[in-house]
Design an enzyme around this catalytic site. Structure first.
Site, mmCIF file in Angstrom:
data_model
loop_
_atom_site.group_PDB
_atom_site.id
_atom_site.type_symbol
_atom_site.label_atom_id
_atom_site.label_comp_id
_atom_site.label_asym_id
_atom_site.label_seq_id
_atom_site.Cartn_x
_atom_site.Cartn_y
_atom_site.Cartn_z
ATOM 1 N N ASP A 1 -1.199 7.923 -1.785
ATOM 2 C CA ASP A 1 -0.624 6.619 -2.089
ATOM 3 C C ASP A 1 0.685 6.839 -2.833
ATOM 4 O O ASP A 1 0.791 7.740 -3.669
ATOM 5 C CB ASP A 1 -1.596 5.855 -2.999
ATOM 6 C CG ASP A 1 -1.870 4.449 -2.512
ATOM 7 O OD1 ASP A 1 -0.921 3.641 -2.506
ATOM 8 O OD2 ASP A 1 -3.025 4.164 -2.164
ATOM 9 N N ASP B 1 2.685 1.525 -1.145
ATOM 10 C CA ASP B 1 2.154 0.297 -1.726
ATOM 11 C C ASP B 1 3.193 -0.841 -1.661
ATOM 12 O O ASP B 1 4.359 -0.618 -2.000
ATOM 13 C CB ASP B 1 1.808 0.603 -3.189
ATOM 14 C CG ASP B 1 0.939 -0.443 -3.835
ATOM 15 O OD1 ASP B 1 -0.198 -0.633 -3.386
ATOM 16 O OD2 ASP B 1 1.413 -1.083 -4.803
ATOM 17 N N GLU C 1 2.172 -0.513 3.339
ATOM 18 C CA GLU C 1 1.376 -1.722 3.080
ATOM 19 C C GLU C 1 2.335 -2.904 3.068
ATOM 20 O O GLU C 1 3.204 -3.000 2.199
ATOM 21 C CB GLU C 1 0.643 -1.641 1.743
ATOM 22 C CG GLU C 1 -0.318 -2.823 1.571
ATOM 23 C CD GLU C 1 -0.630 -3.213 0.134
ATOM 24 O OE1 GLU C 1 -1.634 -3.909 -0.068
ATOM 25 O OE2 GLU C 1 0.136 -2.850 -0.787
ATOM 26 N N HIS D 1 -9.542 -1.327 -0.333
ATOM 27 C CA HIS D 1 -9.979 -1.531 -1.722
ATOM 28 C C HIS D 1 -9.542 -2.879 -2.294
ATOM 29 O O HIS D 1 -9.763 -3.134 -3.474
ATOM 30 C CB HIS D 1 -9.416 -0.391 -2.577
ATOM 31 C CG HIS D 1 -7.914 -0.413 -2.591
ATOM 32 N ND1 HIS D 1 -7.146 -0.121 -1.477
ATOM 33 C CD2 HIS D 1 -7.036 -0.738 -3.559
ATOM 34 C CE1 HIS D 1 -5.877 -0.254 -1.780
ATOM 35 N NE2 HIS D 1 -5.776 -0.630 -3.035
ATOM 36 N N ASP D 2 -8.877 -3.695 -1.481
ATOM 37 C CA ASP D 2 -8.445 -5.015 -1.958
ATOM 38 C C ASP D 2 -9.190 -6.150 -1.271
ATOM 39 O O ASP D 2 -9.027 -7.312 -1.654
ATOM 40 C CB ASP D 2 -6.947 -5.224 -1.681
ATOM 41 C CG ASP D 2 -6.073 -4.254 -2.445
ATOM 42 O OD1 ASP D 2 -6.434 -3.883 -3.570
ATOM 43 O OD2 ASP D 2 -5.015 -3.866 -1.905
HETATM 44 C C1 GLC Z 1 -1.445 -3.091 -3.488
HETATM 45 C C2 GLC Z 1 -2.704 -2.320 -3.784
HETATM 46 C C3 GLC Z 1 -3.486 -3.063 -4.824
HETATM 47 C C4 GLC Z 1 -2.649 -3.160 -6.080
HETATM 48 C C5 GLC Z 1 -1.284 -3.784 -5.786
HETATM 49 C C6 GLC Z 1 -0.332 -3.513 -6.898
HETATM 50 O O1 GLC Z 1 -1.697 -4.290 -2.871
HETATM 51 O O2 GLC Z 1 -3.425 -2.090 -2.614
HETATM 52 O O3 GLC Z 1 -4.720 -2.460 -5.106
HETATM 53 O O4 GLC Z 1 -3.312 -3.922 -7.043
HETATM 54 O O5 GLC Z 1 -0.683 -3.246 -4.631
HETATM 55 O O6 GLC Z 1 0.038 -2.172 -6.914
#
Ligand code: GLC
Length: 540
Positions: free
Chosen positions: A104, A206, A272, A334-335
């Site tokens: 990540d 991210d 992402e 994980h979200d």
């Molecule tokens: C992304 C991650 C998430 C995190 C956010 C801020 O969406 O997947 O878990 O809280 O970014 O970094």
């Protein structure tokens, strides 16, 4: 839609990626939190499962205000998870086992404990002041604009010492870097090089579409379709994110990131990001000079268990992709709510597994989905996630982050029986675990292993085209995956009732895998009979 493979596909086109959330995978130090040594010890399991690459969520030094997504040093490992030597061993062991390693990378924000931010907040004339986004208060002393934080409240926090606000679209401990500053860009590019030199094969980036904000920091407009029952502090969901997400100038930064990846052979950039298809597709670049794989969340976000909707989403994606762009699919992370919970149960999870692993494109699996882990209800006093703490316990993401269920022992083999794991284990962990399912020839885990082995051995499932079957009943999703002489039909029954697909192409076909794991062999006639919630792969 054409079958791709004029040249040898890249590893990230052939690969199945498995996301490890390291806090919850395997504890080896006896503190109730997983670690990198634990990942190393479980690599054999992942090889036996049949995946090709792991993506490890953040393990950087971090105060854990957002469980590692608040990074205090981009070039080290938090002692909670191990150290750089452990990481190097992880890479070596994984590569020895022919597994790729993706990590990540969190470019939008740092921790407020990162030395860059400590300097930046020290004074208005500090050389690193402009590494973050600082603004004076509005005329009335309030925030510089109306932007809200994903985790509740305004996206600005006032710093009394220097009498300015700094921007953070997540918690206030996650100040946002100023990517318009060339020094920030250069420093962040070096963090990519640091890990590539250590052997990392790729990055999951991210919220990459957030890193550039509107230059004038204009107010976001209200969202006319915002739900009526939002908590009072949820400013974020009341707005459209016109000036905070997906600004045109981000594409230039993406190209720069790509050129840094290209300094090293065969690395992969996964982003992402979300947004409408026509905007999202731009992240591949105009000619493939962007990200290799912008994450495609469309089978997950806002999706119910409906065959027509799934097909429509896949068809739209296939139609939107330029020829050089490679698709990808994901059903859990994980979200988000676990797929078993989201799609209605374990019968659906089996069909979902077959869909994810047979569509054209790179699938990403989320740890525990292969044994059907469901969202775990978290008692309010054990909620850890800032989203749940700030916006209401029902919004917590802890439920999909609970410890991996390895065996039937008290803490399921995740941590010693005497230790309390950082999040509660599912109550079904004694029955639902890797050890039990590995022995069971009809378990979900066995289905995943069979699907992964079949995918690896079957060129049509990797390089074949995708052609949906119009004759399929409305509550079935069926598609051909054809490649050279190989012709495969995947037929997924989304309903609780038996269904039939009749097609002249099915004469002389044979079933090679059913989600029930109980049949193989020739079809009788040109009709494929599907049992309730059954998926099958048929070879012609
Ligand atoms: C992304 C991650 C998430 C995190 C956010 C801020 O969406 O997947 O878990 O809280 O970014 O970094």
């Amino acid at each position: 839609m054409s079958s791709v493979s004029k040249s040898t596909p890249h590893w990230w086109q052939r690969a199945v990626v498995y996301q490890v959330y390291p806090r919850s995978f395997q504890d080896t130090t006896g503190n109730g939190v997983g670690d990198l040594e634990g990942v190393i010890r479980r690599l054999d399991y992942l090889v036996a499962l049949g995946v090709d690459a792991i993506w490890i969520s953040p393990f950087y030094p971090s105060p854990m205000a957002d469980f590692g997504y608040d990074v205090a040093d981009y070039c080290d490992v938090d002692p909670l998870f191990g150290d750089l030597a452990t990481f190097d061993r992880l890479i070596d062991t994984a590569h020895h086992l022919h597994l790729k390693v993706i990590i990540d990378w969190v470019p939008n924000h740092t921790s407020d404990q990162h030395p860059w931010f400590i300097e930046s907040r020290a004074g208005r004339d500090n050389p690193r002041r402009d590494w973050y986004i600082w603004r004076p208060p509005a005329a009335d002393g309030g925030t510089p604009n109306n932007w809200g934080s994903f985790f509740g409240g305004p996206a600005w926090t006032y710093d009394p010492r220097t009498r300015e606000y700094y921007l953070h679209q997540f918690v206030k401990e996650q100040p946002e870097l100023n990517w318009r500053n060339p020094e920030v860009r250069a420093a962040m590019m070096d963090t990519l090089r640091f890990w590539m030199r250590r052997g990392v094969d790729g990055f999951r980036m991210d919220v990459i579409h957030l890193i550039i904000k509107d230059a004038a920091l204009r107010d976001n407009p209200p969202d006319p379709n915002a739900p009526a029952d939002l908590p009072a502090n949820d400013l974020h969901q009341r707005q459209l994110h016109t000036y905070t997400e997906d600004q045109d100038e981000v594409q230039e930064v993406i190209r720069e990131i790509r050129s840094v990846l290209d300094e090293f052979p065969d690395r992969c950039g996964i982003g992402e990001l979300w947004g409408p298809l026509d905007r999202w597709v731009r992240y591949y670049g105009e000619h493939g000079e962007g990200l290799h794989l912008p994450f495609n969340f469309r089978l997950m976000d806002g999706m119910v268990w409906d065959a027509r909707q799934m097909r429509a989403s896949v068809d739209a994606l296939e139609a939107a992709l330029p020829p050089f762009a490679w698709p990808n699919y994901v059903l859990g992370n994980h979200d988000r709510m676990r797929l078993v919970t989201r799609f209605g149960g374990h019968a659906q999870a089996r069909v979902a597994a077959m869909m994810l692993l047979t569509l054209r494109g790179t699938p990403t699996l989320y740890y525990g989905d292969e044994i059907g882990m469901a969202d775990v209800p978290i008692p309010p006093d054990r909620v850890q996630d800032p989203q749940g703490l700030n916006l209401g316990v029902e919004r917590t993401r802890d439920g999909c982050r609970t410890p991996m269920q390895w065996d039937g022992s008290p803490n399921s083999g995740f941590c010693p029986p005497s230790v309390e794991p950082w999040l509660p284990l599912a109550t079904d962990h004694r029955e639902r675990n890797v050890a039990t399912q590995a022995e069971d020839p009809t378990s979900l885990l066995t289905l995943y292993r069979r699907l992964l082995a079949l995918r690896r051995a079957t060129p049509a499932l990797v390089g074949g085209g995708y052609r949906p079957v119009d004759e399929a009943p409305n509550d079935c999703f069926a598609y051909w995956r054809n490649h050279n002489e190989q012709r495969l039909l995947v037929a997924l029954n989304f309903s609780d009732a038996p269904r039939e697909i009749a097609s002249p192409g099915l004469a002389a076909a044979r079933v090679i895998l059913s989600t029930y794991l109980d049949r193989e062999g020739p079809l009788s006639g040109a009709v494929l009979a599907l049992r309730p919630n059954e998926g099958v792969i048929v070879a012609v």
